[in-house]
Design a protein around this motif. Structure first.
Motif, PDB file in Angstrom:
ATOM      1  N   GLU A  30       3.710  -3.881   5.557  1.00  0.00           N
ATOM      2  CA  GLU A  30       3.415  -4.279   4.186  1.00  0.00           C
ATOM      3  C   GLU A  30       2.431  -3.299   3.556  1.00  0.00           C
ATOM      4  O   GLU A  30       1.453  -2.873   4.178  1.00  0.00           O
ATOM      5  CB  GLU A  30       2.824  -5.685   4.177  1.00  0.00           C
ATOM      6  N   GLN A  31       2.717  -2.946   2.305  1.00  0.00           N
ATOM      7  CA  GLN A  31       1.873  -1.995   1.603  1.00  0.00           C
ATOM      8  C   GLN A  31       0.540  -2.639   1.232  1.00  0.00           C
ATOM      9  O   GLN A  31       0.483  -3.783   0.782  1.00  0.00           O
ATOM     10  CB  GLN A  31       2.573  -1.515   0.333  1.00  0.00           C
ATOM     11  N   LYS A  32      -0.539  -1.883   1.415  1.00  0.00           N
ATOM     12  CA  LYS A  32      -1.859  -2.370   1.042  1.00  0.00           C
ATOM     13  C   LYS A  32      -2.052  -2.218  -0.464  1.00  0.00           C
ATOM     14  O   LYS A  32      -1.478  -1.315  -1.078  1.00  0.00           O
ATOM     15  CB  LYS A  32      -2.939  -1.594   1.793  1.00  0.00           C
ATOM     16  N   PRO A  33      -2.852  -3.062  -1.082  1.00  0.00           N
ATOM     17  CA  PRO A  33      -3.110  -2.946  -2.525  1.00  0.00           C
ATOM     18  C   PRO A  33      -3.763  -1.606  -2.846  1.00  0.00           C
ATOM     19  O   PRO A  33      -4.641  -1.141  -2.117  1.00  0.00           O
ATOM     20  CB  PRO A  33      -4.059  -4.113  -2.828  1.00  0.00           C
ATOM     21  N   ILE A  58       1.806   0.065  -9.692  1.00  0.00           N
ATOM     22  CA  ILE A  58       0.480   0.640  -9.959  1.00  0.00           C
ATOM     23  C   ILE A  58       0.286   1.981  -9.243  1.00  0.00           C
ATOM     24  O   ILE A  58      -0.216   2.943  -9.838  1.00  0.00           O
ATOM     25  CB  ILE A  58      -0.631  -0.351  -9.562  1.00  0.00           C
ATOM     26  N   PRO A  59       0.648   2.121  -7.949  1.00  0.00           N
ATOM     27  CA  PRO A  59       0.413   3.413  -7.284  1.00  0.00           C
ATOM     28  C   PRO A  59       1.150   4.565  -7.946  1.00  0.00           C
ATOM     29  O   PRO A  59       0.672   5.704  -7.896  1.00  0.00           O
ATOM     30  CB  PRO A  59       0.929   3.166  -5.859  1.00  0.00           C
ATOM     31  N   MET A  60       2.308   4.305  -8.556  1.00  0.00           N
ATOM     32  CA  MET A  60       3.032   5.379  -9.232  1.00  0.00           C
ATOM     33  C   MET A  60       2.264   5.868 -10.449  1.00  0.00           C
ATOM     34  O   MET A  60       2.085   7.079 -10.654  1.00  0.00           O
ATOM     35  CB  MET A  60       4.420   4.905  -9.658  1.00  0.00           C
ATOM     36  N   SER A 299       3.000   8.436  -1.217  1.00  0.00           N
ATOM     37  CA  SER A 299       3.053   7.006  -1.535  1.00  0.00           C
ATOM     38  C   SER A 299       4.504   6.590  -1.731  1.00  0.00           C
ATOM     39  O   SER A 299       5.334   7.373  -2.197  1.00  0.00           O
ATOM     40  CB  SER A 299       2.235   6.683  -2.788  1.00  0.00           C
ATOM     41  N   TRP A 300       4.799   5.361  -1.329  1.00  0.00           N
ATOM     42  CA  TRP A 300       6.116   4.760  -1.534  1.00  0.00           C
ATOM     43  C   TRP A 300       5.860   3.360  -2.078  1.00  0.00           C
ATOM     44  O   TRP A 300       5.882   2.366  -1.349  1.00  0.00           O
ATOM     45  CB  TRP A 300       6.900   4.714  -0.226  1.00  0.00           C
ATOM     46  N   PRO A 301       5.613   3.247  -3.383  1.00  0.00           N
ATOM     47  CA  PRO A 301       5.221   1.963  -3.956  1.00  0.00           C
ATOM     48  C   PRO A 301       6.324   0.908  -3.834  1.00  0.00           C
ATOM     49  O   PRO A 301       7.515   1.212  -3.921  1.00  0.00           O
ATOM     50  CB  PRO A 301       4.960   2.295  -5.432  1.00  0.00           C
ATOM     51  N   THR A 302       5.898  -0.328  -3.649  1.00  0.00           N
ATOM     52  CA  THR A 302       6.831  -1.446  -3.654  1.00  0.00           C
ATOM     53  C   THR A 302       7.448  -1.581  -5.030  1.00  0.00           C
ATOM     54  O   THR A 302       6.750  -1.595  -6.045  1.00  0.00           O
ATOM     55  CB  THR A 302       6.100  -2.745  -3.282  1.00  0.00           C
ATOM     56  N   SER A 303       8.763  -1.653  -5.095  1.00  0.00           N
ATOM     57  CA  SER A 303       9.474  -1.679  -6.366  1.00  0.00           C
ATOM     58  C   SER A 303       9.112  -2.915  -7.189  1.00  0.00           C
ATOM     59  O   SER A 303       8.879  -4.000  -6.649  1.00  0.00           O
ATOM     60  CB  SER A 303      10.985  -1.654  -6.126  1.00  0.00           C
ATOM     61  N   THR A 304       9.075  -2.726  -8.507  1.00  0.00           N
ATOM     62  CA  THR A 304       8.855  -3.842  -9.432  1.00  0.00           C
ATOM     63  C   THR A 304      10.136  -4.228 -10.168  1.00  0.00           C
ATOM     64  O   THR A 304      10.097  -5.095 -11.053  1.00  0.00           O
ATOM     65  CB  THR A 304       7.778  -3.476 -10.472  1.00  0.00           C
ATOM     66  N   MET A 305      11.245  -3.581  -9.824  1.00  0.00           N
ATOM     67  CA  MET A 305      12.492  -3.874 -10.524  1.00  0.00           C
ATOM     68  C   MET A 305      12.887  -5.332 -10.322  1.00  0.00           C
ATOM     69  O   MET A 305      12.738  -5.884  -9.234  1.00  0.00           O
ATOM     70  CB  MET A 305      13.598  -2.933 -10.048  1.00  0.00           C
TER      71      MET A 305
END
Length: 467
Positions: A30-33, A58-60, A299-305
């Motif tokens: 799981e990605q950390k904030p 946000i990371p993007m 970084s590989w941000p969790t998608s918001t789609m």
């Protein structure tokens, strides 16, 4: 694909007695904030404001902002970890996101003040360029006239003293002319994308001293001529030298030789996962073998789609205007250069005693986990660069807020360590999916191709004829 959709597919397969559906890649940790509070207030508010509208991860958005700050400050300062370890603040950043994640719109807005500044600078110096062109034409005409007289005089071997004196005068005039030869003013060219290593090297050597390799679609870079099998090593080596702040010499028999010195380069790439896999596989894994990829903040941000329902926003309001103004102000700062070649000699930012102790503690903590059985034992190349990246980020954050003066304090160093640590954990997550069998890589590329073509099924003939 969301977890719910995957569950429905798996449940449906079970009901119809179909083989179990297996994911192409293993689930990552799981990605950390993202440590958004670590960013300077102006940068943080700009990231939050734009993200509220575009609703990218946000990371993007933060990555685009940090890359922009790197490009805006890298010519103004160096950073010292101690009296012996001094170097640039330039960063390499790579963000992984699938098609449709709104990478382009995010990147364009956060980098917009730099593109506007570049256009305005060129427009405001148009008269200087025109005058320089006129001076160059006059110089060329005068040089041709002198050479013609010298050539004419050398054909008369009459031995007269007056002729010999005249020849010496002409040669002296030619020497003076060459010594004062005019050159066109150097105009800023901040962004490079599809370049061969030779072209990029020449542009850096003779162009603006601060630039970037920048793409919101890094397949253009990774799939371009610069990343061909024969040129990839030269490309990686050049960008490694630029990240290190070292000189780079190009010696050729058939073309002009030159040395790149006093230059700074930021690298900012956004890419699909398949492009990362291609980058990792280029030249037989050479991108990691020579430490190219290890210099990147990944970084590989969790998608918001699926959650991005439309919102109104003012992208020219106070928060974004403050961001634009700060970036423009930094770019407009006098460059610490010498000579008409604009060789950078930036001042050095040092750490306060407390900031240095924080950095040492972070450095030693990461080093401890680089042992064979440590947390970073299988990614020592990335871990080994993390402490330096933390210092670079500190230099950027300090210069972004305070300018090229003073000493980096403990608060700035703690913030920078938080960002560097987040990226190190991201690298660990991402690399766990990178060592995939070739069949899985091929399948992922096939799926992406089908998605781009809006195809629901495919047969081998389609792949051979259209793929």
């Amino acid at each position: 694909m969301s977890n719910n959709v995957v569950k429905e597919l798996v449940d449906g397969a079970a009901e119809n007695n179909l083989p179990d559906i297996k994911p192409l890649i293993a689930a990552m940790d799981e990605q950390k904030p993202y440590p958004l509070d670590a960013l300077p207030p102006v940068m943080q508010r700009a990231v939050e404001t734009y993200q509220s509208y575009g609703q990218q991860p946000i990371p993007m958005v933060a990555g685009s902002a940090l890359a922009s700050a790197s490009l805006a400050t890298q010519a103004l300062v160096n950073v010292a970890r101690d009296r012996n370890l001094t170097g640039p603040v330039s960063l390499n950043l790579a963000t992984i996101a699938i098609s449709g994640e709104r990478k382009t719109s995010c990147d364009k807005r956060m980098s917009r003040p730099m593109r506007i500044w570049q256009e305005q600078y060129v427009e405001s110096h148009a008269l200087d360029v025109s005058c320089a062109k006129a001076d160059i034409l006059a110089y060329q005409a005068e040089k041709e006239g002198l050479l013609a007289k010298i050539k004419q005089g050398s054909g008369h071997k009459n031995g007269k003293t007056s002729s010999a004196q005249n020849m010496e005068t002409l040669k002296s005039m030619l020497v003076d002319l060459e010594r004062n030869a005019p050159s066109p003013p150097i105009m800023p060219s901040l962004f490079y994308e599809d370049c061969t290593p030779e072209a990029l090297a020449a542009q850096l050597a003779f162009g603006w001293p601060s630039a970037s390799v920048w793409s919101d679609e890094a397949g253009i870079v990774v799939g371009g001529h610069g990343m061909g099998e024969d040129s990839a090593m030269r490309y990686f080596a050049l960008l490694n030298r630029m990240w290190d702040g070292s000189s780079f010499e190009k010696h050729r028999v058939a073309s002009k030789s030159f040395t790149i010195t006093g230059r700074r380069v930021t690298t900012s790439l956004m890419m699909q996962h398949s492009v990362l896999l291609r980058l990792l596989g280029t030249g037989g894994n050479i991108s990691r073998d020579i430490g190219f990829l290890a210099r990147f903040l990944l970084s590989w941000p969790t998608s918001t789609m699926g959650t991005r329902f439309y919102r109104e926003a003012d992208l020219n309001g106070l928060e974004m205007a403050a961001w634009d103004d700060r970036i423009s102000t930094l770019l407009s700062s006098p460059l610490p250069v010498i000579g008409k070649e604009l060789i950078l000699q930036p001042p050095t930012l040092f750490l306060t005693d407390s900031a240095k102790q924080d950095w040492i503690h972070f450095h030693d903590g990461v080093e401890k986990e680089m042992g064979r059985f440590g947390e970073f034992g299988n990614m020592t190349d990335f871990a080994a660069k993390t402490a330096e990246n933390a210092a670079r980020i500190a230099g950027i954050l300090w210069a972004f807020q305070q300018g090229p003066e003073g000493e980096i304090n403990a608060a700035t160093m703690k913030a920078s360590i938080a960002i560097a640590s987040w990226h190190l954990n991201e690298a660990k997550r991402i690399l766990s999916t990178a060592e995939l069998p070739q069949a899985v890589v091929d399948a992922m590329q096939l799926i992406e191709w089908m998605q781009q073509k809006r195809m629901t099924e495919v047969n081998p003939r389609d792949i051979l004829n259209r793929g």
